[in-house]
Write a protein that holds these residues in place. Structure first.
Motif, short mmCIF file in Angstrom:
data_model
loop_
_atom_site.label_atom_id
_atom_site.label_comp_id
_atom_site.label_asym_id
_atom_site.label_seq_id
_atom_site.Cartn_x
_atom_site.Cartn_y
_atom_site.Cartn_z
N THR A 48 77.94 29.16 -2.18
CA THR A 48 79.07 30.00 -1.76
C THR A 48 78.62 30.94 -0.65
N LYS A 49 79.40 30.99 0.41
CA LYS A 49 79.07 31.86 1.56
C LYS A 49 79.28 33.31 1.20
N TYR A 50 78.40 34.17 1.75
CA TYR A 50 78.62 35.61 1.62
C TYR A 50 79.87 35.97 2.39
N GLY A 51 80.60 36.93 1.85
CA GLY A 51 81.84 37.34 2.48
C GLY A 51 83.05 36.61 1.92
N THR A 52 82.84 35.66 1.01
CA THR A 52 83.96 34.96 0.37
C THR A 52 84.80 35.98 -0.38
N GLY A 61 79.16 39.84 -1.53
CA GLY A 61 78.11 40.26 -0.62
C GLY A 61 77.03 41.02 -1.34
N PHE A 62 76.04 41.43 -0.59
CA PHE A 62 74.91 42.16 -1.14
C PHE A 62 75.39 43.49 -1.72
N ASN A 63 75.01 43.77 -2.96
CA ASN A 63 75.37 44.99 -3.69
C ASN A 63 76.86 45.14 -3.97
N ASP A 64 77.64 44.11 -3.74
CA ASP A 64 79.05 44.13 -4.14
C ASP A 64 79.14 43.56 -5.55
N GLY A 69 86.79 36.35 -10.50
CA GLY A 69 87.26 35.48 -9.41
C GLY A 69 86.09 34.86 -8.66
N HIS A 70 85.05 35.66 -8.43
CA HIS A 70 83.86 35.11 -7.77
C HIS A 70 83.17 34.07 -8.66
#
Length: 88
Positions: A48-52, A61-64, A69-70
């Motif tokens: 899965t791409k970051y920013g999806t 993303g990092f630290n999100d 849903g993810h």
């Protein structure tokens, strides 16, 4: 040593043995299920791409925080070959 005392070890009851066996099998199955869950989650995360963006608008993303849903998106992107790579 007492006369007439046997040296046989104490034998556990069949019910205790059966319960212990069921608990052991349950723990092994739970461990395997957790291994598959985490392996597929890691394989899906790698695919899965970051920013999806999930359905609530949260980016991956990092630290999100990772939302349900993810997790659904990651399981949708997971492959068995990716799972095997995650075990290495």
């Amino acid at each position: 040593m007492f006369h007439g005392a046997s040296m046989r070890p104490l034998e556990p009851s069949n019910q205790l043995e059966s319960t212990a066996r069921k608990v052991l099998v349950g723990l092994i199955l739970a461990s395997l299920a957790l291994l598959v869950f985490v392996g597929l989650l890691e394989a899906g995360h790698d695919a899965t791409k970051y920013g999806t963006i999930d359905s609530n608008g949260y980016p991956l993303g990092f630290n999100d925080p990772i939302t349900l849903g993810h997790v659904r998106i990651m399981f949708g992107n997971a492959t068995w070959s990716g799972f095997m790579e995650s075990l290495e």
